[in-house]
Design an enzyme around this catalytic site. Structure first.
Site, PDB file in Angstrom:
ATOM      1  N   CYS A   1     -24.942 -10.671  -1.618  1.00  0.00           N
ATOM      2  CA  CYS A   1     -23.738  -9.673  -1.292  1.00  0.00           C
ATOM      3  C   CYS A   1     -24.656  -8.410  -0.666  1.00  0.00           C
ATOM      4  O   CYS A   1     -25.409  -8.207  -0.255  1.00  0.00           O
ATOM      5  CB  CYS A   1     -23.857  -9.050  -2.854  1.00  0.00           C
ATOM      6  SG  CYS A   1     -24.344  -8.323  -3.575  1.00  0.00           S
TER       7      CYS A   1
ATOM      8  N   CYS B   1     -27.444  -6.074  -2.421  1.00  0.00           N
ATOM      9  CA  CYS B   1     -29.201  -6.331  -2.007  1.00  0.00           C
ATOM     10  C   CYS B   1     -29.323  -5.932  -0.429  1.00  0.00           C
ATOM     11  O   CYS B   1     -30.595  -5.740  -0.362  1.00  0.00           O
ATOM     12  CB  CYS B   1     -28.773  -8.319  -1.230  1.00  0.00           C
ATOM     13  SG  CYS B   1     -28.508  -9.112  -2.782  1.00  0.00           S
TER      14      CYS B   1
ATOM     15  N   ASP C   1     -16.221   5.523  36.526  1.00  0.00           N
ATOM     16  CA  ASP C   1     -16.959   6.013  37.594  1.00  0.00           C
ATOM     17  C   ASP C   1     -15.976   4.594  39.115  1.00  0.00           C
ATOM     18  O   ASP C   1     -15.846   3.664  38.473  1.00  0.00           O
ATOM     19  CB  ASP C   1     -18.295   5.393  37.729  1.00  0.00           C
ATOM     20  CG  ASP C   1     -18.832   5.778  39.342  1.00  0.00           C
ATOM     21  OD1 ASP C   1     -18.978   6.526  39.887  1.00  0.00           O
ATOM     22  OD2 ASP C   1     -20.603   4.609  39.123  1.00  0.00           O
TER      23      ASP C   1
ATOM     24  N   ASP D   1     -21.743   2.629  36.225  1.00  0.00           N
ATOM     25  CA  ASP D   1     -22.884   1.236  36.492  1.00  0.00           C
ATOM     26  C   ASP D   1     -23.820   1.586  36.812  1.00  0.00           C
ATOM     27  O   ASP D   1     -25.259   1.411  37.300  1.00  0.00           O
ATOM     28  CB  ASP D   1     -22.443   0.589  37.271  1.00  0.00           C
ATOM     29  CG  ASP D   1     -22.350   0.447  38.638  1.00  0.00           C
ATOM     30  OD1 ASP D   1     -22.422   1.794  39.662  1.00  0.00           O
ATOM     31  OD2 ASP D   1     -22.723   0.102  39.829  1.00  0.00           O
TER      32      ASP D   1
ATOM     33  N   ASP E   1     -25.107   6.830  36.279  1.00  0.00           N
ATOM     34  CA  ASP E   1     -24.648   7.804  35.306  1.00  0.00           C
ATOM     35  C   ASP E   1     -25.498   7.572  33.799  1.00  0.00           C
ATOM     36  O   ASP E   1     -24.642   8.185  33.164  1.00  0.00           O
ATOM     37  CB  ASP E   1     -23.448   6.430  35.501  1.00  0.00           C
ATOM     38  CG  ASP E   1     -22.550   6.399  36.484  1.00  0.00           C
ATOM     39  OD1 ASP E   1     -22.264   7.348  37.086  1.00  0.00           O
ATOM     40  OD2 ASP E   1     -22.872   5.181  36.691  1.00  0.00           O
TER      41      ASP E   1
END
Length: 857
Positions: free
Chosen positions: A145, A148, A552, A752, A756
């Protein structure tokens, strides 16, 4: 005394040294006992206490039996002095063998774990960090559970040298980071074993086997509890009807004894996981969720046995069987949910094959070798239909690779010499020869798996709050049950036992602790399958609260590749001729605009190269010139052409062209302008849909770019963004985000480029495109494994759904307990009703979270 002077670590270290050198012979007779004294024979130069040879540089002794006796080490001397000082010197007169050595006192499992300290073995599952930092993925056994998970994390974080521990509840995989100069991996594995759990280096097949074993065992326990529970219920119904219609007391006693016998396998087999977890919690002096469960079962059973033996009071065998059955069933559904989530992770792990075909020499001969033996620089042969084993670069061949499991893109990608391939993708075309560039933990696939494990192991703030509440909740319910039981006992009604059992059973805080992890796991697993990798635990929670999104331009809203958009012919014969001329003169340029024009001309000519050029000159950043077909040509900016060709570009042409927002290249000879070329990168197909969806959800959008104002405005107008900021440096983008956050906004950044990276790291939540630089991906909270912005649109919707489901789960768990606790304390909830209510509360949370396995459209 020995333990105080020489801690366990020192003894184990000595033991390892002894093991590594091999055992030295002990000089005793064949019988092992001296016939006259019944003690082992002591040879010169051996330790009187343990019989080991005394090193030449050790001179230690202890007076025993009236004589000084040689000792091989300070440890043996300390033990011998303790024996003599305690008046037990006769031990040495009557002993029949030597004392056990340090290596014989260490449990076998500790010796087995030490093999994982071997650097060669660690290569397959341990990643080295800065300095002595190490990171490993471990598979835990015995997790039942959420308590734990909490117990293991807290226990390991208390170890000196362990830097961080994150356990994924769905897969039972632990991500452990430690300082190898302060603690060894075997010590961490041993610490886990000491609290009742087992840990192994993660292995996909082993996890699959453990899941299969856990499923079968759970079904057997549920089946036993169900079948036996029905028999007990049959007996219970007879006694209940007897209370109304009358029953002879001897038959009631007989039925109770039958029920007692039947409930024993339920209690000792089906309910065993609850007791095991409760004992582990108590051994570490912590109150987990299974403590009240085990306590309630024990009290109900003890009270029922007392009633059966004495013939006074009520029995609760039916409630015990029903509770174990319903709770086991609820946890089985929870297990199935975890198994589904783990399957998504395992599909990534199982993508790479175990072997590869390695080419040797220049003759093209190949040998099949384990992937673990590959090195960077090896040449591999990957045939059609085979999975690419590691990251590499194509050296020979042309084919198409299916990367759908990695990127979510269903269309195979064409590849040829020089193209990079990702390990785990499928070669669906012709054979390829590739050179290995990354292996083991350095591959893209391994990096993805680590990011996913990190995200699923990290807990958002709401989960940490729920765990803290659950930890105190158990103590609170034990106190309430005690007070309620005493109150009912003093009232003299005789129902105190039923009230205590109902309180302990009905209020198990499993639903509270399951509310967040089950939702997060289901949501992230669905997103991974669609091509969106959540790398931080807080990412979904933060995405659901975003008020502003900064994007961007190049590589994010556009695909980042310059292409020819428009050709305006002036003095040239036609557009095709103008394109061939400009390609010829631009063939000597390395500028992106020049390469884009050459590519466009080659595509228009069916792959034919540009015409030859002579007397070529390159003016970096401005343009190029050269002689093509006997005519001097100039290509570049307006200022460059006017300066070099000695002519004026018509102002009416410039007014219309410069407003387009595209990059302009002018082609001219020494007499006139021949043509204008407009270039730009294409919008991603789903860019406008993403912006529209964000606006529909009340989110503000901002375009932050380093490009000029004109192209930025063109892209913003095409996708529907009104707030545009152009010619920004990275620090200016970050300042803008800080300004928005200071105004109370929750900002997400999508980018990307390498520039950046600091902006992605500074935003509340950040998203890196699939084409992003590696540093950008590392700093991002979410990584798109493909470049589809539609996945991100669905990701924002999934984040909002996840937040709603978590709120529903927590609200239900709290509401249920607020109603159940007073009702049980007032005696309105029978034990069998408590069993059903508690099981259904956890089951409802799990089923509600399973809705997140499907992404919104």
């Amino acid at each position: 005394m020995l333990a105080r002077r020489y801690p366990t670590g020192a003894i184990c270290g000595t033991m390892r040294a002894i093991r590594s050198k091999g055992r030295s012979p002990i000089l005793i007779r064949e019988s092992g006992v001296n016939a006259d004294t019944s003690t082992p024979e002591i040879q010169a130069g051996t330790c009187f206490h343990c019989g080991q040879p005394v090193p030449d540089d050790v001179h230690l002794s202890t007076d025993i039996l009236g004589e000084p006796r040689e000792m091989c080490c300070a440890g043996c001397q300390a033990v011998a002095e303790a024996i003599v000082g305690a008046g037990q010197e006769a031990y040495y007169r009557h002993r029949t063998g030597f004392a056990e050595r340090a290596d014989e006192l260490v449990p076998d499992f500790l010796l087995e774990l030490q093999v994982y300290d071997n650097p060669e073995i660690q290569k397959s599952f341990v990643a080295a960090g800065e300095g002595d930092t190490r990171e490993a993925s471990l598979l835990l056994e015995g997790i039942t559970c959420a308590a734990c998970i909490w117990l293991n994390e807290r226990h390991l974080n208390n170890l000196d040298g362990v830097l961080s521990v994150q356990i994924n509840y769905a897969t039972h995989r632990a991500r452990v980071v430690w300082d190898n100069s302060r603690i060894r991996l075997s010590d961490i594995l041993a610490a886990i074993r000491m609290i009742g759990y087992q840990a192994h280096p993660y292995d996909p097949q082993q996890q699959h086997n453990l899941l299969q074993k856990e499923r079968k065992l759970a079904l057997r326990r549920i089946g036993l509890a169900g079948v036996v529970g029905m028999q007990i219920m049959t007996l219970a119904v007879a006694t209940y009807l007897g209370d109304w219609l009358g029953i002879e007391e001897r038959w009631r006693h007989l039925f109770n004894w039958f029920a007692l016998i039947l409930v024993l396998p339920v209690l000792f087999y089906s309910a065993r996981p609850f007791y095991s977890a409760a004992l582990s919690n108590l051994r570490t002096r912590r109150l987990g969720m299974d403590v009240p469960v085990a306590l309630g079962l024990t009290i109900a059973f003890a009270g029922s046995v007392y009633a059966t033996v004495t013939g006074r009071g009520h029995v609760y065998y039916d409630s015990i069987a029903m509770f174990v059955f319903f709770l086991s069933t609820a946890r089985f559904f929870e297990f199935r949910s975890r198994e589904h989530s783990a399957d998504v992770n395992e599909r990534l792990t199982r993508m790479t094959p175990a072997t590869a075909r390695r080419l040797s020499g220049d003759q093209g001969a190949s040998e099949t070798v384990p992937v673990a033996e590959l090195c960077v620089g090896d040449r591999l042969l990957v045939r059609s239909g085979e999975v690419i084993p590691v990251d590499g670069v194509v050296e020979e061949g042309e084919s198409a690779v299916d990367e759908s499991l990695l990127t979510g893109e269903s269309v195979p990608r064409s590849c040829g010499a020089g193209d990079e391939l990702i390990g785990g993708s499928l070669n669906s075309g012709s054979p390829l020869t590739l050179r290995v560039t990354r292996i083991g933990e350095d591959t893209v696939l391994s990096h993805m798996i680590r990011l996913m494990e990190r995200a699923q192991g990290e807990k958002p703030a709401v989960a940490l709050t729920a765990d803290r509440i659950a930890a105190w909740f158990v103590l609170g319910i034990l106190s309430i049950a005690t007070l309620a039981g005493l109150g009912w006992y003093w009232s003299g009604t005789g129902d105190w036992l039923a009230v205590v059992v109902s309180l302990l059973v009905v209020t198990c805080p499993c639903a509270l602790s399951l509310a967040t992890p089950t939702a997060i796991t289901s949501a992230t697993s669905a997103l991974v399958s669609a091509g969106m990798l959540v790398t931080r635990g807080h990412a979904l929670e933060t995405l659901s609260r975003v008020t502003d999104v900064c994007l961007d331009k190049t590589g994010t809203l556009t695909d980042g590749e310059l292409v020819l958009q428009q050709t305006e012919v002036r003095a040239a014969a036609d557009a095709a001729q103008a394109l061939q001329l400009v390609a010829a003169v631009e063939s000597v340029s390395e500028h992106p605009l020049g390469r884009a024009l050459v590519s466009a001309a080659e595509a228009a000519a069916g792959g034919a190269g540009p015409r030859p050029v002579t007397q070529a000159r390159n003016f970096p950043g401005r343009g190029v010139s050269g002689v093509v077909d006997g005519r001097r040509l100039f290509a570049g900016t307006v200022a460059f052409v006017e300066e070099q060709a000695g002519l004026s570009v018509p102002a009416q042409d410039l007014a219309a062209l410069e407003d387009s927002g595209l990059s302009l290249v002018v082609l001219a000879d020494e007499q006139a302008v021949l043509a204008y070329f407009l270039l730009g990168d294409d919008l991603r197909p789903s860019a406008a849909g993403l912006v529209s969806a964000l606006h529909g959800g009340g989110v503000k959008t901002h375009l932050l770019t380093g490009d000029a104002a004109s192209p930025a405005q063109r892209v913003a107008a095409a996708v529907g963004i009104s707030d545009v900021h152009s010619r920004l440096r990275p620090e200016q983008k970050l300042a803008f985000i800080r300004e928005r956050e200071a105004a109370g906004a929750v900002v997400a950044m999508i980018g990307d480029g390498l520039n950046d990276s600091p902006v992605l790291a500074g935003a509340a939540v950040s998203v890196a495109m699939g084409s992003a630089a590696q540093l950008s991906k590392f700093n991002a909270d979410v990584v798109l494994t493909s470049n589809s912005l539609d996945v991100l649109r669905r990701g924002f919707a999934q984040a909002r759904r996840t937040a709603a489901v978590i709120r529903q789960n927590l609200s239900w768990a709290l509401l249920y307990n607020v109603i159940a606790i007073p009702a049980a304390a007032a005696g309105f909830v029978a034990p069998w009703m408590a069993a059903i209510g508690m099981s259904l509360s956890s089951l409802l949370v799990v089923l509600n979270s399973r809705r997140l396995r499907q992404l919104p459209d």
